[in-house]
Scaffold this active site. Structure first.
Site, short mmCIF file in Angstrom:
data_model
loop_
_atom_site.label_atom_id
_atom_site.label_comp_id
_atom_site.label_asym_id
_atom_site.label_seq_id
_atom_site.Cartn_x
_atom_site.Cartn_y
_atom_site.Cartn_z
N ASN A 1 0.79 -1.24 0.00
CA ASN A 1 0.00 0.00 0.00
C ASN A 1 0.82 1.29 0.00
OD1 ASN A 1 0.79 -0.70 2.61
ND2 ASN A 1 -1.06 0.09 3.57
N GLU B 1 4.90 -4.60 12.22
CA GLU B 1 3.92 -3.52 12.09
C GLU B 1 2.73 -4.14 11.38
OE1 GLU B 1 1.49 -1.12 10.75
OE2 GLU B 1 3.02 -0.47 9.31
N CYS C 1 -3.06 0.94 7.16
CA CYS C 1 -3.26 0.41 8.50
C CYS C 1 -3.62 1.51 9.48
CB CYS C 1 -2.03 -0.35 8.97
SG CYS C 1 -0.51 0.63 8.91
N GLU D 1 9.17 2.18 14.16
CA GLU D 1 9.88 2.66 12.97
C GLU D 1 9.86 4.18 12.97
OE1 GLU D 1 9.35 -0.86 9.72
OE2 GLU D 1 7.62 0.48 9.93
#
Length: 494
Positions: A168, A267, A301, A475
């Protein structure tokens, strides 16, 4: 508003596609897959193939890890300032080719060009941020509290990394992993998503131009991800696994990684709540809802998936949101004025449609949208649904698409409880003009990130990550480089 035009590939697009490498990048060399296989990369706006790329095998994955292992010691010894300069050159080169990266992402993923340009700016910032963090890697020196020795701690690179990317955010998901790995002194094998590999291949080319030594960054594209990555995860020479993707896949990878006790960063999925309290500035709340919901057509997300609005303002908020969503222009991302591109593939579009249908059949009402758009490509209309049953999949599961289900709540406690009623915990959004209320809500929300009166929170300078079924590890920010470093303690008498 909708636009169903699906223009044929332009000369500019053809010229760009002709310049993108289509092989595997292993040990500083572009090569074909060992078995000669090819994968077609599809334009989700048309359903037609853009180009074919190499379909890597288990043997190719092993060769990539061999290259990363061979380069590890030399890269770890490379002075941090030198590593920093390579990352900074990469930043400059990506910025110079921003139009290429943006168009390529639009072609293979579907997002409108304006949004793709935003991803280039955001994703590229990780190279600049971690170029500045590399020289700051440091340990500490202290005295033994009982005397007789000194205590020294130092930071060292974890070692070779395997990074498995989602489709994505084709650039940003790569830079968020590659930049800190390289800054820390780790080599890396990158496995881009099958649907969107072209951006990663172009990035590998740019990294080589910036001076990344052979074998430090390796890219393997494949249609059989699990088959190719499983032997790498089981290889004792691999020392870290980082993954962005669904929670079910993440759980399987964690299980696989346990055998080698790998350092892992996960993640994973999200089901973000968006809380609007009765004292919120409605204009700002609707703006925030549009940003949180419609980034990437809702294929994120971090996308707001469940809208909880306090009763006194719920009807007006829903009306305004439906008006804004219904006015968006749906079309191929390269078209002038297009604001919403296609979903990634037919399965994604059909899944979104099925969830809306299920909710409506159970009593929900559609205020706008609620159907697929056009005959070609994988478009779905921006949709607002109210009176959604609590057990609907639109609320219980993460929905990757442009659908906003709105639910009414009464008390603050009820709203917070609804927001936390999920296995996921990546991000939550809350809109209120009350400072004390906002801080109480932010502290009570069971998520790794909170957007307080903000619909977008992603920033290279901030730690991105979640809790519960949304994974672990961070991150970006000061924390991002620590994911790629080990701490060594040395005791010496003095």
């Amino acid at each position: 508003m909708t636009s169903t035009t699906t223009n044929p590939t332009s000369a500019r697009e053809q010229e760009l596609l002709a310049r993108v490498p289509t092989g595997l990048f292993i040990g500083g060399t572009w090569r074909e897959a060992s078995a000669g296989g090819r994968i077609a990369v599809e334009d989700p706006a048309t359903g037609r193939a853009l180009v074919e790329i190499a379909d890597g095998t288990v043997e190719d994955g092993a060769a990539a890890l061999d290259a990363a292992v061979a380069a590890q010691a030399g890269w770890a010894r490379t002075p941090t300032r030198e590593r920093a300069e390579i990352l900074r050159r990469t930043f400059d080169l990506v910025a110079a080719r921003a139009d290429d990266f943006a168009l390529l992402m639009t072609l293979e993923m579907g997002k409108p060009l304006a949004e793709a340009r935003g991803e280039v700016a955001y994703g590229n910032e990780f190279f600049r941020w971690f170029s500045e963090e590399a020289p700051r890697i440091a340990g500490r020196y202290s005295q033994n509290p009982v005397g007789g020795s000194r205590l020294l701690t130092m930071k060292q690179p974890v070692g070779p990394v395997l990074a498995i990317l989602p489709w994505n955010f084709p650039l940003a998901m790569g830079t968020r992993k590659i930049a800190p790995a390289l800054a820390a002194g780790c080599t890396i094998v990158v496995k881009p998503a099958t649907q969107t590999p072209l951006t990663t291949l172009l990035l590998a080319q740019v990294l080589a131009e910036a001076g990344v030594p052979d074998g430090v960054v390796n890219v393997v594209t494949t249609s059989t991800t699990g088959k190719v990555t499983a032997p790498l995860i089981a290889d004792p020479r691999l020392r870290k696994l980082t993954f962005t993707g669904s929670t079910p896949v993440g759980k399987k990878l964690v299980e696989q990684s346990a055998e080698q006790l790998l350092r892992i960063s996960m993640e994973l999925g999200g089901n973000a709540p968006f809380l609007v309290f009765d004292d919120a500035d409605l204009d700002k709340a609707v703006d925030g809802a549009m940003a949180a919901k419609m980034r990437n057509q809702g294929e994120a997300c971090t996308a707001a998936n469940r809208f909880y609005v306090q009763r006194g303002i719920a009807e007006e908020f829903s009306r305004r949101l439906a008006e804004r969503m219904g006015s968006l222009v749906v079309g191929r991302g390269t078209e002038d004025g297009a604001q919403v591109g296609p979903l990634i593939d037919a399965r994604a579009r059909d899944d979104v449609a099925q969830r809306v249908t299920e909710a409506v059949d159970a009593g929900a009402r559609v205020l706008t949208g609620g159907s697929a758009v056009g005959e070609a490509g994988y478009f779905y209309a921006p949709t607002v649904v109210v009176d959604v049953p609590a057990d609907a999949r639109l609320l219980r599961e993460e929905t990757f698409g442009p659908v906003a289900p709105v639910v009414v709540f009464d008390t603050d406690e009820e709203g917070i409880a609804l927001a936390n009623d999920t296995e996921y915990g990546l991000i939550a959004y809350a809109f209120t003009q009350g400072l004390e209320r906002g801080m109480r809500v932010a502290e009570a929300l069971e998520t790794g990130m909170v957007g307080l009166n903000a619909g977008v929170v992603s920033n290279a300078a901030a730690p991105f990550g979640g809790v519960k079924a949304s994974g672990f590890g961070r991150e970006g920010g000061l924390e991002g480089i620590e994911e790629y470093l080990e701490t060594k303690y040395v005791n010496f008498p003095l």
